[in-house]
Write an enzyme that holds these catalytic residues in place. Structure first.
Site, PDB file in Angstrom:
ATOM      1  N   ASP A  32     -40.313   7.116  15.410  1.00  0.00           N
ATOM      2  CA  ASP A  32     -38.871   7.108  15.634  1.00  0.00           C
ATOM      3  C   ASP A  32     -38.610   6.633  17.057  1.00  0.00           C
ATOM      4  O   ASP A  32     -39.449   6.825  17.938  1.00  0.00           O
ATOM      5  CB  ASP A  32     -38.301   8.516  15.432  1.00  0.00           C
ATOM      6  CG  ASP A  32     -36.825   8.488  15.058  1.00  0.00           C
ATOM      7  OD1 ASP A  32     -36.494   8.845  13.915  1.00  0.00           O
ATOM      8  OD2 ASP A  32     -36.009   8.092  15.913  1.00  0.00           O
ATOM      9  N   THR A  88     -28.884   4.058   6.893  1.00  0.00           N
ATOM     10  CA  THR A  88     -28.014   2.895   6.692  1.00  0.00           C
ATOM     11  C   THR A  88     -26.584   3.412   6.591  1.00  0.00           C
ATOM     12  O   THR A  88     -25.981   3.387   5.531  1.00  0.00           O
ATOM     13  CB  THR A  88     -28.386   2.130   5.400  1.00  0.00           C
ATOM     14  OG1 THR A  88     -28.431   3.067   4.297  1.00  0.00           O
ATOM     15  CG2 THR A  88     -29.718   1.451   5.513  1.00  0.00           C
ATOM     16  N   THR A 124     -31.513   3.309   1.523  1.00  0.00           N
ATOM     17  CA  THR A 124     -30.549   2.765   0.567  1.00  0.00           C
ATOM     18  C   THR A 124     -29.895   1.533   1.183  1.00  0.00           C
ATOM     19  O   THR A 124     -29.256   1.637   2.228  1.00  0.00           O
ATOM     20  CB  THR A 124     -29.480   3.831   0.256  1.00  0.00           C
ATOM     21  OG1 THR A 124     -30.147   5.001  -0.215  1.00  0.00           O
ATOM     22  CG2 THR A 124     -28.503   3.341  -0.794  1.00  0.00           C
ATOM     23  N   ALA A 261     -16.147  21.093 -10.685  1.00  0.00           N
ATOM     24  CA  ALA A 261     -14.883  20.721 -10.035  1.00  0.00           C
ATOM     25  C   ALA A 261     -14.701  21.570  -8.791  1.00  0.00           C
ATOM     26  O   ALA A 261     -15.146  22.711  -8.742  1.00  0.00           O
ATOM     27  CB  ALA A 261     -13.724  20.942 -11.001  1.00  0.00           C
ATOM     28  N   CYS A 269     -24.649  10.470   1.798  1.00  0.00           N
ATOM     29  CA  CYS A 269     -25.014   9.475   0.784  1.00  0.00           C
ATOM     30  C   CYS A 269     -23.863   9.048  -0.116  1.00  0.00           C
ATOM     31  O   CYS A 269     -23.441   7.903  -0.076  1.00  0.00           O
ATOM     32  CB  CYS A 269     -26.162   9.994  -0.065  1.00  0.00           C
ATOM     33  SG  CYS A 269     -27.700  10.109   0.846  1.00  0.00           S
TER      34      CYS A 269
HETATM   35  C1  UDX Z   1     -27.315  12.726  -3.273  1.00  0.00           C
HETATM   36  C2  UDX Z   1     -28.076  12.459  -4.593  1.00  0.00           C
HETATM   37  O1  UDX Z   1     -27.956  13.612  -5.439  1.00  0.00           O
HETATM   38  C3  UDX Z   1     -29.530  12.147  -4.301  1.00  0.00           C
HETATM   39  O2  UDX Z   1     -30.212  11.847  -5.499  1.00  0.00           O
HETATM   40  C4  UDX Z   1     -29.585  10.964  -3.333  1.00  0.00           C
HETATM   41  O3  UDX Z   1     -30.914  10.665  -3.002  1.00  0.00           O
HETATM   42  C5  UDX Z   1     -28.795  11.245  -2.079  1.00  0.00           C
HETATM   43  O4  UDX Z   1     -27.454  11.608  -2.424  1.00  0.00           O
HETATM   44  P1  UDX Z   1     -27.128  14.783  -1.598  1.00  0.00           P
HETATM   45  O5  UDX Z   1     -26.252  13.921  -0.751  1.00  0.00           O
HETATM   46  O6  UDX Z   1     -28.202  15.593  -0.939  1.00  0.00           O
HETATM   47  O7  UDX Z   1     -27.876  13.894  -2.693  1.00  0.00           O
HETATM   48  O8  UDX Z   1     -26.167  15.802  -2.363  1.00  0.00           O
HETATM   49  P2  UDX Z   1     -25.782  16.160  -3.867  1.00  0.00           P
HETATM   50  O9  UDX Z   1     -26.488  17.374  -4.289  1.00  0.00           O
HETATM   51  O10 UDX Z   1     -25.839  14.969  -4.756  1.00  0.00           O
HETATM   52  O11 UDX Z   1     -24.252  16.568  -3.648  1.00  0.00           O
HETATM   53  C6  UDX Z   1     -23.321  15.609  -3.141  1.00  0.00           C
HETATM   54  C7  UDX Z   1     -21.959  16.216  -2.990  1.00  0.00           C
HETATM   55  O12 UDX Z   1     -21.363  16.423  -4.263  1.00  0.00           O
HETATM   56  C8  UDX Z   1     -21.906  17.585  -2.284  1.00  0.00           C
HETATM   57  O13 UDX Z   1     -20.826  17.569  -1.361  1.00  0.00           O
HETATM   58  C9  UDX Z   1     -21.654  18.553  -3.409  1.00  0.00           C
HETATM   59  O14 UDX Z   1     -20.973  19.693  -2.972  1.00  0.00           O
HETATM   60  C10 UDX Z   1     -20.807  17.722  -4.352  1.00  0.00           C
HETATM   61  N1  UDX Z   1     -20.865  18.135  -5.758  1.00  0.00           N
HETATM   62  C11 UDX Z   1     -22.045  18.114  -6.439  1.00  0.00           C
HETATM   63  C12 UDX Z   1     -19.693  18.529  -6.398  1.00  0.00           C
HETATM   64  O15 UDX Z   1     -18.599  18.530  -5.808  1.00  0.00           O
HETATM   65  N2  UDX Z   1     -19.754  18.887  -7.719  1.00  0.00           N
HETATM   66  C13 UDX Z   1     -20.915  18.874  -8.423  1.00  0.00           C
HETATM   67  O16 UDX Z   1     -20.878  19.216  -9.607  1.00  0.00           O
HETATM   68  C14 UDX Z   1     -22.096  18.483  -7.757  1.00  0.00           C
END
Ligand code: UDX
Length: 444
Positions: A32, A88, A124, A261, A269
């Site tokens: 890094d 990214t 990504t 919901a 991401c």
């Molecule tokens: C996501 C993808 O799941 C993962 O596969 C990818 O590699 C990176 O992006 P992450 O950002 O860690 O992972 O979070 P994730 O668990 O997907 O949740 C994303 C957001 O959606 C959170 O803010 C969570 O609170 C929200 N969420 C998730 C909802 O509002 N409702 C749901 O039913 C599920």
């Protein structure tokens, strides 16, 4: 068989991947440009919150199988498999992804490759990037065609990053069919243990592998916004989105996951990936194909406004001077990440609207305070709710889900709660005398 591996970038993705590769038996060097981060990692300290990672990191730093450096030349000399796990982020002046860090790794590393090497990108990236980088590697590397680039997107979820790295539900590898080289063979050696367990392994072209990642995230975002849009209709009709999600979720074609919901999605991401996907589609002249993602984004952002509006109406119309406890600052539980966090967005907006906001989060307060230094951060949930006119649960941490409505009820000024994540046992709160508001619920 043990491989010699480098991982460029030591954020959530890179640090977890580096430790995961060491756990799989490989010899790993993490690289890094941030010297302070490297120093902490070298001491076996993880600079962010990720369950299970500190133990893994410490074990392998101590065993000597995992080390860290700021010196790319050291990594180039040591390893012949190089992963790219740098960020990214969204560019500051638009929707696209900022490729500065990925490009910098290639520009630094490729000229140092004087022996056979394989670079596997995990970040990504907009579709088309890997092809461009593969050509650049061939131009810059002294070994020429002996240096090859493939794309191996990462699907790890924060909070489950270790598990997702060690036991992925699928592996994807993008290879240029015109120039496949040894990339697949090398990837099979790196991931031998997962492949022995029959983990699905999709080998495809570079563009498809890049699109797999953004499509997966766009689909998840769409699923969440779909149920949040339905929640709006539920709110208008007195229907209940949780029962509805359970009912449609029983259809195996739909599935119950990601139909939660609430306050919507945030994090490093989903929001930026759908925007970068739209931006790239525009560049490719197929922007109409992804116009719906703009609506996905809009529905998602509307949830935050909805909670702020609901908060105002709960305290009698004006937020000015209202004492509001916001429980949660991280974008989701088991994470200290506040990037585009819906919880922190709500807390900050309430504050700007004149409310006296008190925030507690089990892990994310330091990061949150850097973004919102003017918010009042309290060391415990009990402190945050004291004399509150309204409590909002904005991140569904276990400790908030398990709060005792009787105890909290004795601390607040008014027993009003907004369950912005639909995560509380609703009836227990109502029985304890609270005015309970869920999202898209009977009690919305
Ligand atoms: C996501 C993808 O799941 C993962 O596969 C990818 O590699 C990176 O992006 P992450 O950002 O860690 O992972 O979070 P994730 O668990 O997907 O949740 C994303 C957001 O959606 C959170 O803010 C969570 O609170 C929200 N969420 C998730 C909802 O509002 N409702 C749901 O039913 C599920």
């Amino acid at each position: 068989m043990s491989e010699r591996i480098s991982v460029f970038g030591t954020g959530y993705l890179g640090a977890t991947h580096a430790a995961g590769m060491a756990e799989l038996g490989h010899e790993v060097i993490g690289v890094d440009v941030d010297a302070a981060k490297i120093e902490r990692l070298s001491r076996g300290e993880v600079p962010f919150f990720e369950p299970g990672l500190p133990e893994l990191l410490r074990r392998h730093v101590e065993s000597g199988r995992l080390r860290f450096t700021t010196d790319a030349a050291e990594a180039a000399a040591f390893a012949d498999i190089h992963f790219i796990g740098v960020g990214t982020p969204q560019v500051k002046n638009g929707y696209g992804a900022d490729m500065t860090y990925v490009d910098a790794v290639i520009e630094t590393l490729a000229p140092m490759l004087d022996g056979p090497a394989v670079i596997l990108g995990k970040s990504t990236v907009p579709v088309g990037t890997a092809q461009r980088l593969a050509e650049r590697v061939r131009e810059l590397a002294p070994v020429g065609d002996g240096a090859q680039l493939g794309w191996n997107p990462e699907f790890l979820r924060e909070g489950f990053a270790v598990e997702d790295t060690l036991r992925p539900d699928r592996l994807v590898l993008g290879v240029d069919p015109a120039n496949p080289g040894r990339i697949e063979e090398i990837a099979r050696r790196v991931y031998a243990q997962a492949l022995e367990r029959d983990t699905p392994f999709v080998v495809t072209d570079l563009a498809t592998s890049e699109l797999v990642k953004v499509s997966a995230n766009a689909f998840l975002a769409t699923k969440i916004s779909f149920i949040n849009a339905v929640a709006e209709v539920c709110e208008a009709t007195g229907a209940d989105v949780k029962d509805l999600a359970d009912a449609i979720g029983h259809d195996a074609r739909i599935g119950r996951k990601f139909l939660g919901a609430g306050l919507g999605f945030g994090g490093g991401c989903l929001p930026k990936d759908i925007r970068a996907f739209m931006a790239r589609a525009g560049e490719l002249g197929v922007d109409q194909a992804l116009t719906f993602l703009r609506e996905v984004d809009t529905v998602n952002m509307r949830r935050r406004q909805h909670v702020v509006d609901l908060a105002a109406s709960e305290v009698g119309g004006s937020l000015n001077g209202a004492r509001v406890a916001v429980l949660g600052a991280a974008f989701k539980p088991d994470s200290d990440d506040v990037r585009d966090s819906p919880a922190l967005d709500v807390a900050g907006t309430l504050h700007l609207r004149g409310a006296q906001v008190r925030v507690h989060d089990p892990e994310a307060m330091d990061n949150a305070a850097r973004i919102w230094p003017t918010l009042d951060f309290l060391p415990t949930a009990e402190d945050a709710v004291r004399e509150a006119d309204l409590v909002i649960v904005a991140t569904e941490w276990k400790e908030f889900r398990e709060l005792d409505p009787e105890t909290v009820g004795r601390a607040v000024s008014h027993k009003r709660i907004i369950d912005a994540r639909n995560c509380l046992p609703e009836q227990a709160w109502i029985d304890a005398g609270w005015t309970y508001r869920g999202m898209g619920r009977h009690s919305a």
